[in-house]
Design a protein around this motif. Structure first.
Motif, mmCIF file in Angstrom:
data_model
loop_
_atom_site.group_PDB
_atom_site.id
_atom_site.type_symbol
_atom_site.label_atom_id
_atom_site.label_comp_id
_atom_site.label_asym_id
_atom_site.label_seq_id
_atom_site.Cartn_x
_atom_site.Cartn_y
_atom_site.Cartn_z
ATOM 1 N N GLU A 366 0.852 -1.082 0.274
ATOM 2 C CA GLU A 366 0.001 0.071 0.146
ATOM 3 C C GLU A 366 0.870 1.224 -0.051
ATOM 4 O OE1 GLU A 366 -3.531 1.657 -0.496
ATOM 5 O OE2 GLU A 366 -3.167 -0.448 -0.188
ATOM 6 N N MET A 367 0.890 1.945 -1.253
ATOM 7 C CA MET A 367 1.895 3.199 -1.260
ATOM 8 C C MET A 367 1.358 4.155 -0.690
ATOM 9 S SD MET A 367 4.477 2.201 -2.396
ATOM 10 C CE MET A 367 5.261 0.546 -3.223
ATOM 11 N N PRO A 368 1.915 5.037 0.150
ATOM 12 C CA PRO A 368 1.393 6.243 0.508
ATOM 13 C C PRO A 368 1.148 7.448 -0.691
ATOM 14 C CG PRO A 368 3.568 6.128 1.387
ATOM 15 C CD PRO A 368 3.233 4.720 0.892
ATOM 16 N N THR A 369 0.147 8.062 -0.899
ATOM 17 C CA THR A 369 0.109 9.138 -1.956
ATOM 18 C C THR A 369 -0.017 10.330 -1.588
ATOM 19 O OG1 THR A 369 -2.201 8.453 -2.095
ATOM 20 C CG2 THR A 369 -0.609 7.117 -3.313
ATOM 21 N N PRO A 370 0.055 11.277 -2.366
ATOM 22 C CA PRO A 370 -0.245 12.794 -1.824
ATOM 23 C C PRO A 370 -1.995 12.706 -1.686
ATOM 24 C CG PRO A 370 0.922 12.655 -3.673
ATOM 25 C CD PRO A 370 0.574 11.177 -3.567
ATOM 26 N N ASP A 371 -2.281 13.906 -1.059
ATOM 27 C CA ASP A 371 -3.695 13.982 -0.812
ATOM 28 C C ASP A 371 -4.522 13.609 -2.096
ATOM 29 O OD1 ASP A 371 -3.445 14.552 1.750
ATOM 30 O OD2 ASP A 371 -3.343 16.740 1.782
ATOM 31 N N ASN A 372 -5.749 13.154 -2.174
ATOM 32 C CA ASN A 372 -6.435 13.278 -3.002
ATOM 33 C C ASN A 372 -5.903 12.256 -4.258
ATOM 34 O OD1 ASN A 372 -9.347 13.675 -3.903
ATOM 35 N ND2 ASN A 372 -8.575 15.211 -5.410
ATOM 36 N N THR A 373 -5.104 11.435 -4.028
ATOM 37 C CA THR A 373 -4.332 10.964 -5.246
ATOM 38 C C THR A 373 -4.474 9.393 -5.046
ATOM 39 O OG1 THR A 373 -2.940 12.728 -5.531
ATOM 40 C CG2 THR A 373 -2.139 10.776 -6.409
ATOM 41 N N LEU A 374 -4.963 8.925 -6.103
ATOM 42 C CA LEU A 374 -5.153 7.394 -6.093
ATOM 43 C C LEU A 374 -3.981 6.583 -6.488
ATOM 44 C CD1 LEU A 374 -8.471 7.365 -8.146
ATOM 45 C CD2 LEU A 374 -8.287 6.832 -5.766
ATOM 46 N N PRO A 375 -3.836 5.468 -5.946
ATOM 47 C CA PRO A 375 -2.602 4.745 -6.687
ATOM 48 C C PRO A 375 -2.742 4.587 -7.988
ATOM 49 C CG PRO A 375 -3.633 3.644 -4.428
ATOM 50 C CD PRO A 375 -4.523 4.922 -4.836
ATOM 51 N N ILE B 398 7.519 19.983 1.381
ATOM 52 C CA ILE B 398 8.140 19.846 0.306
ATOM 53 C C ILE B 398 8.811 18.279 0.298
ATOM 54 C CG2 ILE B 398 9.490 20.347 -1.714
ATOM 55 C CD1 ILE B 398 9.309 23.214 -0.735
ATOM 56 N N THR B 399 9.713 17.926 0.985
ATOM 57 C CA THR B 399 10.128 16.683 1.179
ATOM 58 C C THR B 399 9.174 15.717 1.257
ATOM 59 O OG1 THR B 399 12.152 17.711 2.250
ATOM 60 C CG2 THR B 399 12.026 15.395 2.391
ATOM 61 N N GLU B 400 8.390 15.871 2.230
ATOM 62 C CA GLU B 400 7.267 14.766 2.299
ATOM 63 C C GLU B 400 6.464 14.801 1.244
ATOM 64 O OE1 GLU B 400 6.916 15.504 7.242
ATOM 65 O OE2 GLU B 400 5.272 16.392 5.958
ATOM 66 N N GLU B 401 6.094 15.766 0.561
ATOM 67 C CA GLU B 401 5.059 15.534 -0.536
ATOM 68 C C GLU B 401 5.668 14.866 -1.687
ATOM 69 O OE1 GLU B 401 1.852 15.892 -0.963
ATOM 70 O OE2 GLU B 401 1.456 16.391 1.323
ATOM 71 N N MET B 402 7.137 15.128 -1.691
ATOM 72 C CA MET B 402 7.795 14.631 -2.840
ATOM 73 C C MET B 402 8.117 13.047 -2.575
ATOM 74 S SD MET B 402 8.664 16.710 -5.329
ATOM 75 C CE MET B 402 10.222 15.871 -6.067
ATOM 76 N N PHE B 414 15.118 11.009 -9.181
ATOM 77 C CA PHE B 414 16.321 11.974 -9.146
ATOM 78 C C PHE B 414 15.539 13.417 -8.982
ATOM 79 C CE2 PHE B 414 18.688 8.653 -11.453
ATOM 80 C CZ PHE B 414 19.785 8.731 -10.580
ATOM 81 N N ALA B 415 14.318 13.211 -8.979
ATOM 82 C CA ALA B 415 13.646 14.540 -8.570
ATOM 83 C C ALA B 415 13.617 14.942 -7.175
ATOM 84 C CB ALA B 415 12.085 14.302 -9.059
#
Lengths: 444, 476
Positions: A366-375, B398-402, B414-415
């Protein structure tokens, strides 16, 4: 399962919407509103000529009222929040609470009066795609009518000259409004119920969006690089399955209002395209297919005899269209050991997982994703991860399904010995043809 | 006559020497210690005995046993810096001047015998510097002022050392933090550089991109070497200031600067505080007082610069007659016929005026320095806290979101590296900003108490932020 009366009584219809404008309120039918994203039971007609109603994938049909010999509908164009799948909501524009709008069903020869109220922040219009109607009712803003300004209600009146499958969408600021999800399907049933009848009739429209990870609004200026490939603005695993009783004759009506074609493929069966937005295809012109390409701005309808029980994948065959949001500038990491990747990534992204070193398969992770983003790849079947997204669902053909039962029957119970299996020892590698060249010497 | 004269001299001496100074048991150190402890709350010690040295050594040893704080570093330096001990020796020397100046002039006894032609003449003189005796109270008071000045100078040297230690300490600790940060960064860069090589081998990365991914490793390695060298130099300077050598050199420093105080000091009366407390200003003020007294002295002696009174007893023996005695006295005046003493009075007056103006100038400067130091302190606080409260948390987001985007396959590995470079630049900027704050805090203390020496604004940029670091804090 669902009686007509019970359907009308469900909570699916929430309230009537007030109408602004100069038209007398009393003369305008209520505008039903939908707050659910799951497939609603078919809407059997309670007045007017009878027909076998369609089922809209993750959608609904718009209730109407008879006013004399006019069948009256009320569409409200408005901003909506559409759930693409659990965990992702997108701010779209749609009709009567959802995008796409409800399916409008009528019968060949019906006189339709469709009220359109504009609750968008900009003007709009509705074009009736594929229908043969008077030019002044064609809904091309500026060309055949004034644009419907915000807050105004227009009415379209025309007779349904022919049966078939059609679409509706704006022809005002069209690029933006369609990119924002304004569209819906129109199904006109033949007046003669014996004309090519089917047992189950599904309908949906395909659209695409570019919703960047962590955002809620599509890029309306995107032309090619979409990441949400939707059927009725839903993506797998958010797309309902198509439950089918074994032996049913099934019709699937597919509209394409995206900006690319979609080769739609059904497993386990061959089907025939029987209708387009141009009309019914003579039986003599039909030929068997398992994949049919649905061009941009077109409708394809196929009929299939569901004679092969099981869970059958049903999807667009462009493989990236069965993926959810994915980065297109991701380097190919195949060939680098997972350990090396973990070492490099661990320091940069302690929570990120090093993947892609054998392929992109993520298995059960289960990959963590950004908010409101589906795998990117998701969904689980009885044997494990399905790793699909986008334009993918399952036609579930079961013997024990009732005639009008559209509930998800669950995973297929495979008869003993009918599932591919692992053998105890792999067969020895077949002898390969030796090349004629002498054996190479290793150079140190 | 001789007897009378001698007696008179003694009486005069006894009378006038009532303000006579004796050696104090601590050579005036208690005043120094009081002054400095009021300003910096530290012990000072003037080591003159083996016992004292032993006590100091024990104390230093005890302080070195733990990781040094800025305060313990200052304390060690105040006890252990030999340059400071030398300054205290100067104070002790000033006390000897004071004692000397407060004693009456020693009378001069002269015996002369002249013989010739069978005759001989013996002359005995008791000569006293009457003027020196007369001006004894003045001179003793002036010497006292000078001694007081010397005490202040010793205090100033103490404060200056304390301030230098504080600056050196912050530089050394910031150096440690920078080295730790870059060591981490280098490890990250190294593993991604290796990944780039591997990707080159699998065919996923071309030569251009491989070089691009590896240059970060190369640059970070160079930066780390620079940071190590600077940290070592800062530590060495701190060791010098603390007077440490040999066994004391393994002192431990924290790996990172402490967080900023929750809120900065508000010092509305900093100008008046500075004018009241600055030791250099007090020295200048005392100089002026001493000069004023010296001017009075000059006025008093403008006509008689030197008065030698000599009592004479002469005995003459003539071979042809009986010997006889003569008595009398001899007074010598230097009469300022040519300049009437005016030149020296003018000199004294101008010297006084000069000192007065210097004092005024210094007071004006002190006020300005105090204001400036406070502004620098506040702005460096604001900048450092901007890093701590805004930039670093944003970088974290930014780090967490990346990372989320990477793990959901939205961005390339590499991003992450590109982002890591930018974060590194911010972190370096943050260390730099925090170091500047602590230096400014040290400078603020010296602006109020004295001992500054180096103006606050001239503190050099301690780290060369890589070109990739646009947000590295820049100039001042």
């Amino acid at each position: 399962m669902f009686s007509r009366r019970r359907f009308l009584g469900t909570a699916a219809l929430v309230g009537a919407s007030a109408v602004q404008g100069r038209v007398q309120a009393a003369s305008i039918p209520e505008a039903p509103h939908m707050d659910k994203v799951v497939m609603q039971p078919p809407l059997h007609p309670i007045s007017g000529p009878d027909y076998r109603p369609v089922v809209t994938l993750n959608g609904w049909s718009l209730p109407f009222r008879m006013n004399g010999d006019w069948k009256e509908f009320h569409l409200v164009a408005e901003p909506v929040v559409r759930e693409f799948a659990e965990g992702m909501k997108v701010n779209l524009w749609g009709y009567n609470g959802q995008s796409p709008g409800p399916t409008i069903e009528a019968v060949e020869g019906d006189k339709l009066r469709i009220f359109v109220t504009n609750r968008l922040p900009e003007y709009t219009s509705v074009h009736w795609h594929g229908m043969i109607i008077p030019s002044g009712m064609d809904g091309v803003g500026g060309l055949t009518q004034p644009h419907i300004q915000p807050g105004k209600t227009f009415v379209y009146e025309f007779e349904m000259k022919k049966s078939g499958t059609f679409m509706y969408h704006p022809h005002s600021d069209e690029m933006v409004q369609m990119a924002m999800g304004m569209m819906g399907m129109v199904v006109v049933h033949p007046r003669d119920p014996s004309f090519r009848p089917v047992d189950r009739d599904f309908v949906f429209v395909m659209s695409t969006y570019r919703v960047d990870p962590g955002t809620y609004l599509p890029h309306v200026n995107e032309m090619t690089d979409f990441n949400m490939w939707t059927w009725n603005a839903r993506v797998f695993p958010g797309i309902d399955p198509l439950p089918v009783r074994l032996g049913d004759k099934v019709r699937v009506r597919i509209g394409n209002l995206s900006m690319t074609n979609h080769p739609i493929h059904l497993h386990g069966h061959s089907f025939a395209v029987t209708c387009t937005d141009g009309g019914w295809i003579p039986e003599s012109a039909q030929y068997p297919e398992t994949t049919t390409d649905v061009p941009v701005g077109a409708v394809r309808v196929f009929d299939v005899l569901a004679d092969n029980p099981g869970d059958w994948a049903f999807h667009c065959h462009k493989s990236h269209h069965t993926m959810n949001a994915m980065g297109h500038d991701v380097r190919n990491l195949i060939g680098v050991s997972r350990k090396d990747l973990a070492k490099a990534v661990g320091k940069l992204a302690p929570d990120g997982m090093a993947m892609g070193s054998t392929g992109m398969a993520m298995g059960n992770m289960e990959m963590p994703t950004p908010d409101n983003t589906l795998p990117m790849m998701t969904g689980t079947g009885q044997f494990g991860p399905i790793e699909m997204g986008g334009m993918f669902t399952v036609m579930k053909i079961r013997e024990d399904l009732a005639r009008d039962d559209y509930r998800d029957p669950g995973p297929y119970k495979f008869p003993q010995g009918t599932v591919a299996y692992e053998v105890a020892a792999p067969a020895p590698e077949p002898a390969r043809q030796k090349s004629g060249s002498p054996p190479m010497k290793h150079k140190m | 006559m001789t007897c009378h004269l001698a007696r008179g001299l003694l009486v005069l001496t006894a009378f006038s020497v009532s303000g006579c100074a004796a050696f104090s048991p601590d050579s005036g150190m208690s005043a120094v210690s009081e002054l400095t402890s009021r300003a910096i709350n530290k012990d000072v010690a003037f080591v003159r005995t083996a016992d004292g040295a032993g006590a100091v050594e024990a104390r230093v040893h005890q302080l070195l046993a733990r990781t040094l704080s800025v305060e313990s570093a200052v304390q060690i330096a105040l006890l252990n810096n030999k340059g400071l001990q030398a300054a205290y020796n100067e104070l002790a020397l000033a006390e000897t001047d004071l004692v000397e100046q407060s004693l009456p002039p020693n009378p001069v006894f002269a015996v002369s015998r002249i013989t010739g032609n069978g005759a001989s003449e013996i002359e005995r003189q008791v000569v006293g510097d009457i003027l020196a005796l007369a001006t004894l109270p003045f001179r003793s008071e002036i010497a006292r002022e000078h001694f007081r000045q010397a005490q202040l100078r010793a205090a100033l040297a103490t404060l200056r050392l304390a301030a230098d230690v504080r600056r050196g300490y912050w530089r050394a600790v910031a150096g440690n933090e920078m080295v730790a940060l870059l060591t981490d960064a280098k490890a990250t860069a190294e593993s991604t550089a290796q990944l780039a090589v591997k990707l080159g081998e699998t065919g996923s990365l071309n030569k251009l991109d491989q070089a691009r991914e590896q240059v970060f490793y190369a640059e970070t390695t160079a930066d780390l070497a620079t940071a190590r060298q600077m940290a070592a130099s800062s530590r060495e300077r701190l060791a010098r200031l603390m007077g440490l050598w040999d066994g004391g050199l393994d002192f431990r420093l924290p790996n990172a600067l402490p967080p900023l105080p929750r809120r900065p000091l508000t010092l509305p009366s900093i100008e008046t505080d500075a004018v009241a407390h600055r030791i250099d200003l007090q020295i200048a003020r005392l100089e002026l007082v001493a000069l004023a007294k010296a001017l009075n002295l000059t006025e008093a002696t403008r006509f008689v610069t030197l008065l030698d009174l000599a009592g004479i007893a002469r005995r003459t023996q003539d071979p042809e007659g009986p010997s006889f005695r003569e008595r009398g006295f001899d007074v010598q005046f230097q009469i300022p016929i040519f300049d009437g003493g005016e030149v020296r009075v003018r000199q004294a007056a101008e010297t006084y005026n000069l000192a007065f103006n210097r004092l005024t100038e210094r007071a004006v400067n002190v006020r300005s320095e105090a204001r400036d130091a406070y502004r620098i302190y506040r702005s460096s606080y604001d900048i450092a806290s901007h890093y701590q409260r805004e930039i670093i948390p944003l970088r974290k987001i930014i780090t967490e979101e990346m990372q989320l985007r990477f793990s959901s396959m939205q961005v390339d590995i590499f991003a992450l590296l590109t982002e890591a470079r930018q974060r590194l630049a911010s972190l370096r900027g943050a260390i730099d900003a925090r170091q500047r704050f602590f230096l400014a805090q040290a400078d603020l203390q010296t602006a109020v108490n004295g001992g500054g020496g180096v103006p606050a604004a001239s503190s050099e940029n301690p780290t060369a932020i890589a070109a990739a670091a646009p947000a590295a804090g820049g100039g001042h």
